[in-house]
Design a protein around this motif. Sequence first.
Motif, mmCIF file in Angstrom:
data_model
loop_
_atom_site.group_PDB
_atom_site.id
_atom_site.type_symbol
_atom_site.label_atom_id
_atom_site.label_comp_id
_atom_site.label_asym_id
_atom_site.label_seq_id
_atom_site.Cartn_x
_atom_site.Cartn_y
_atom_site.Cartn_z
ATOM 1 N N ALA A 38 0.869 -1.177 0.000
ATOM 2 C CA ALA A 38 0.000 0.000 0.000
ATOM 3 C C ALA A 38 0.901 1.222 0.000
ATOM 4 O O ALA A 38 2.136 1.094 0.087
ATOM 5 N N PRO A 39 0.345 2.425 -0.124
ATOM 6 C CA PRO A 39 1.198 3.618 -0.109
ATOM 7 C C PRO A 39 2.133 3.643 1.094
ATOM 8 O O PRO A 39 1.681 3.644 2.236
ATOM 9 N N GLY A 48 -8.226 2.558 4.856
ATOM 10 C CA GLY A 48 -8.928 2.505 6.127
ATOM 11 C C GLY A 48 -8.037 2.739 7.321
ATOM 12 O O GLY A 48 -8.511 2.757 8.452
ATOM 13 N N GLY A 49 -6.710 2.909 7.101
ATOM 14 C CA GLY A 49 -5.811 3.264 8.191
ATOM 15 C C GLY A 49 -4.993 2.139 8.764
ATOM 16 O O GLY A 49 -4.179 2.355 9.658
ATOM 17 N N GLY A 50 -5.211 0.891 8.303
ATOM 18 C CA GLY A 50 -4.410 -0.218 8.805
ATOM 19 C C GLY A 50 -2.964 -0.094 8.389
ATOM 20 O O GLY A 50 -2.574 0.814 7.651
ATOM 21 N N GLY A 51 -2.138 -1.024 8.855
ATOM 22 C CA GLY A 51 -0.719 -0.935 8.577
ATOM 23 C C GLY A 51 -0.113 -2.260 8.166
ATOM 24 O O GLY A 51 -0.603 -3.340 8.533
ATOM 25 N N ALA A 52 0.950 -2.199 7.379
ATOM 26 C CA ALA A 52 1.690 -3.379 6.962
ATOM 27 C C ALA A 52 3.157 -3.017 6.827
ATOM 28 O O ALA A 52 3.510 -1.851 6.641
ATOM 29 N N VAL A 107 1.454 -7.817 8.801
ATOM 30 C CA VAL A 107 0.527 -6.899 9.445
ATOM 31 C C VAL A 107 1.203 -6.244 10.649
ATOM 32 O O VAL A 107 1.846 -6.919 11.458
ATOM 33 N N VAL A 108 1.034 -4.924 10.770
ATOM 34 C CA VAL A 108 1.509 -4.188 11.947
ATOM 35 C C VAL A 108 0.363 -3.324 12.447
ATOM 36 O O VAL A 108 -0.794 -3.523 12.073
ATOM 37 N N GLY A 109 0.661 -2.344 13.295
ATOM 38 C CA GLY A 109 -0.372 -1.477 13.838
ATOM 39 C C GLY A 109 -0.899 -0.493 12.820
ATOM 40 O O GLY A 109 -0.450 -0.443 11.665
ATOM 41 N N ASN A 110 -1.855 0.316 13.243
ATOM 42 C CA ASN A 110 -2.504 1.249 12.335
ATOM 43 C C ASN A 110 -1.609 2.435 11.986
ATOM 44 O O ASN A 110 -0.931 2.983 12.852
ATOM 45 N N GLN A 111 -1.604 2.785 10.715
ATOM 46 C CA GLN A 111 -0.936 3.981 10.208
ATOM 47 C C GLN A 111 0.532 4.079 10.640
ATOM 48 O O GLN A 111 0.935 5.026 11.316
ATOM 49 N N PRO A 112 1.342 3.116 10.231
ATOM 50 C CA PRO A 112 2.769 3.218 10.566
ATOM 51 C C PRO A 112 3.387 4.459 9.947
ATOM 52 O O PRO A 112 3.121 4.795 8.795
ATOM 53 N N ALA A 113 4.204 5.152 10.729
ATOM 54 C CA ALA A 113 4.800 6.411 10.289
ATOM 55 C C ALA A 113 6.310 6.331 10.129
ATOM 56 O O ALA A 113 6.897 7.151 9.432
ATOM 57 N N ALA A 114 6.944 5.373 10.797
ATOM 58 C CA ALA A 114 8.398 5.261 10.741
ATOM 59 C C ALA A 114 8.775 3.799 10.891
ATOM 60 O O ALA A 114 7.990 2.973 11.377
ATOM 61 N N ILE A 115 9.995 3.485 10.464
ATOM 62 C CA ILE A 115 10.444 2.098 10.506
ATOM 63 C C ILE A 115 11.946 2.071 10.770
ATOM 64 O O ILE A 115 12.675 2.994 10.389
ATOM 65 N N ALA A 116 12.408 1.034 11.451
ATOM 66 C CA ALA A 116 13.829 0.863 11.741
ATOM 67 C C ALA A 116 14.193 -0.597 11.559
ATOM 68 O O ALA A 116 13.405 -1.503 11.888
ATOM 69 N N VAL A 117 15.394 -0.846 11.033
ATOM 70 C CA VAL A 117 15.926 -2.196 10.838
ATOM 71 C C VAL A 117 17.213 -2.308 11.646
ATOM 72 O O VAL A 117 18.163 -1.553 11.424
ATOM 73 N N ALA A 118 17.251 -3.239 12.598
ATOM 74 C CA ALA A 118 18.429 -3.431 13.454
ATOM 75 C C ALA A 118 18.257 -4.745 14.207
ATOM 76 O O ALA A 118 17.182 -5.365 14.179
ATOM 77 N N ASP A 119 19.281 -5.161 14.903
ATOM 78 C CA ASP A 119 19.225 -6.397 15.696
ATOM 79 C C ASP A 119 18.816 -6.045 17.121
ATOM 80 O O ASP A 119 19.646 -5.695 17.959
ATOM 81 N N PHE A 120 17.530 -6.160 17.409
ATOM 82 C CA PHE A 120 17.010 -5.745 18.710
ATOM 83 C C PHE A 120 17.050 -6.865 19.760
ATOM 84 O O PHE A 120 16.882 -6.586 20.944
ATOM 85 N N ASN A 121 17.258 -8.118 19.343
ATOM 86 C CA ASN A 121 17.302 -9.211 20.333
ATOM 87 C C ASN A 121 18.655 -9.899 20.390
ATOM 88 O O ASN A 121 18.792 -10.985 20.969
ATOM 89 N N CYS A 123 -3.549 7.704 14.246
ATOM 90 C CA CYS A 123 -4.254 8.984 14.216
ATOM 91 C C CYS A 123 -5.268 9.002 13.088
ATOM 92 O O CYS A 123 -4.925 8.743 11.933
ATOM 93 N N VAL A 124 -6.520 9.341 13.416
ATOM 94 C CA VAL A 124 -7.540 9.529 12.396
ATOM 95 C C VAL A 124 -7.405 10.910 11.784
ATOM 96 O O VAL A 124 -7.421 11.094 10.574
ATOM 97 N N THR A 125 -7.273 11.927 12.628
ATOM 98 C CA THR A 125 -6.963 13.292 12.205
ATOM 99 C C THR A 125 -5.878 13.811 13.125
ATOM 100 O O THR A 125 -5.483 13.142 14.094
ATOM 101 N N LEU A 126 -5.424 15.023 12.854
ATOM 102 C CA LEU A 126 -4.367 15.609 13.678
ATOM 103 C C LEU A 126 -4.765 15.696 15.137
ATOM 104 O O LEU A 126 -3.944 15.575 16.033
ATOM 105 N N ASP A 127 -6.052 15.904 15.393
ATOM 106 C CA ASP A 127 -6.511 16.076 16.769
ATOM 107 C C ASP A 127 -7.294 14.874 17.277
ATOM 108 O O ASP A 127 -8.038 14.979 18.255
#
Length: 756
Positions: free
Chosen positions: A455-456, A481-485, A504-518, A532-536
């Motif tokens: 998706a976009p 519809g605001g979901g995330g992948a 599948v991830v949470g709704n409306q992902p805005a940022a992403i990082a790739v690293a060894d977290f474990n 966020c549905v709207t800014l407010d």
Amino acid sequence: MKGSGFALGFALVATVTSSLVFAQTSLLLAARDFSVGVTPQSVAVGDFNGDGILDVAVANPSMVQPPVGPGNVSILLGRGDGTFQPAVNYPADQNPYFVAVGDFNHDGKLDLAVVNQGFNSTAQAYFLSILLGNGDGTFQSPVNYSLPPGAENAVAVADLNGDGKPDLAVITDGSTDDTVSIFLGNGDGSFQSPVAYSYPSAGADFIAAADFNHDHNLDLAVTNSTGTVSIFLNQGKGTFAAPTSYPAGINPKSLAVGDLNADGNPDLVVAGGYQGSLKVLLGNANGTFRSATNLPTTNGTSPQSVVIADFNHDGHPDLAFSGDASSLISVLYGNGDGSFTQGPDYAVGLQPQFMAFGDFNNDGNPDLVVADRGVFLGSSLDGTISVLLGKKDGTFKGAAIDPLIASGVGIAVADFDDDNNLDLALITGAGNTVVIMNGAGNGTFSQGLKFKVEAPPAAIASGDLNGDGLPDLVTADVLSGGGGAVSVLLNAGDGSFQSAVNYVVGNQPAAIAVADFNNDGKLDVVALNENCVTLDSCAAGSISILLGEGNGVLQKAVQDSIGTMLGPYTMAVADLNHDGNLDLVIADGNCETSCDPGRVEVLLGNGDGTFQSPVFYNAPNATPGAVAIADFNGDGIPDIAFSSMQLNGSSQSQISVLLGKGDGTFHFGSTMPIPGYVYAMAAADMNGDGNPDLLTTGDSLQVFLSTGKGTFKAPQSYDAAAGPLAIADFNGDGRPDVAIASFDNLTLMLHSASAP
């Protein structure tokens, strides 16, 4: 600022001094948009100020509910490089709908003819407005000529009576019959009283002039929404016979005239308008036309406008048309016999209407400009024109992308094709695609392949997820519809990528990082979800943790609500407390109620892919928007820099520094004002003094050189578009360069070799 998150990690080695000079270039990735009036409908092209550079006139009807007010005509003077000065607006009575260009008073200065549809909240008036040009890009007040009641849809400029003076033909969509009104020009900028030709039809939409029967008199072709094209043959001296009509498909909206099959006869291409298609009517030598045939298109329905030009310089006329329903411009390449081959589609602004072509950057190639009606913003429509610059091969300096609007732009840097030169992976302002820009190693890039994602996408990052030594790509995608992948594209080893695998991830992902977290030696993925549905109106933000299996496969996402965070924007990764575990820093806009207070949140990693509860640091302003991590005071402990801006009409932002204590906690250090807003931020040693500096994009590129003590010098400003930025040595000279991905451009700021 949404969608600006990305992960970058560059070890920069530079041998330059404190002087910082950039050599800047820009590559157009999609249509460049320029603001005009409300609900622009048509465009016309001409050199209005006599500088040898083409300018653009735009008719803005201002027809919205409730009405914004009388419309206007926007004049955008060209700069000669395909860009334009800010629009200057001129009144043209009520709701100017269509604009055409001609020298009506023979003074060598281009003038405008504007038809006004006459609708507003208080009255109806129907006028043809003439705006005489002053020759410097400005225009005199309009002189109006009355028109029959109805929708005044278009005007054609032509010498209809053969006296060498430009005349006008205006079409009116009447309640019963349609009308063609002929205004013969006097040659001094004035016109005689019109002669009207009424004919039984409904919905006259567009008019064009050409000599269809080879008698040396210009005839007229008019589209009618009843599904026909009416041909008015000129009987000489500007009088016309009763029209002959030809079927032209559903709802013909506009047309263009050209010799498509090289037989010497003018042919017609008709754009079908709402639910219509694109049709060709080949002309006969006597002014009649053959039955309409369909053209192949992928641009959905509702073509609004079509133009004819030889875009690829092969001697055959080509076509470009705008699609209202798809927000695309499509190109068809002519075969020289009246048939066409499907070319690429190019994303433009929303609801593109009438279009025109001209060489706006003086490179000898036809460019395209289209009026975009825009999107609703309260009670008005925000209008633009979109410009696509042509190339010699008939393509345009815009990525051929899909008709989906992305929530942001992003950039990732790596050697994707394994040629030892850094490449770029970009997500642009439209489409569910990733565009690869192949680096030549000398600071230049060429557009490479494009790859689909779910998706976009709102963000992009790179890392070797399957251990084959090749960088792969990961995007954070905003679903309908605001979901995330999260989409994973594994590198195929030849500069291309395998088909995306989606998680599948949470709704409306805005940022992403790739690293060894474990800490298992395999790269993982963390997505930051805005919710966020709207800014407010934001639900609690979250992070989605997808642990990698080392073979390019990610485990199912584990969601972490991370406290009461509201409206998270961006994210950065580092080991903040020197325990060997990667931690997260997140900028939280907190716009659920009045956007105040914003804060920065620190989530210390447990080393197993989970994180501790966040520790909050309140921002001095409401909306933190960008964050960077580096050792700014030289004590060996990571510090945090972040931006914030008050949403109260202020044009001032602030850069704040949180100095690390070494245990994962921080105290406030210096603050710096910065004009405008901040879109993205990065840290790197730009002047080779061993201290990480700060770079921000927003109203411009700002470079804050570090003192090495946790404070920064006054910024150096460089003209550049807003967008995420990447810092690396793109031309192999040992100096850090900057790449900025905006919605329509890739801007390259190469560290100039002329710097001392």
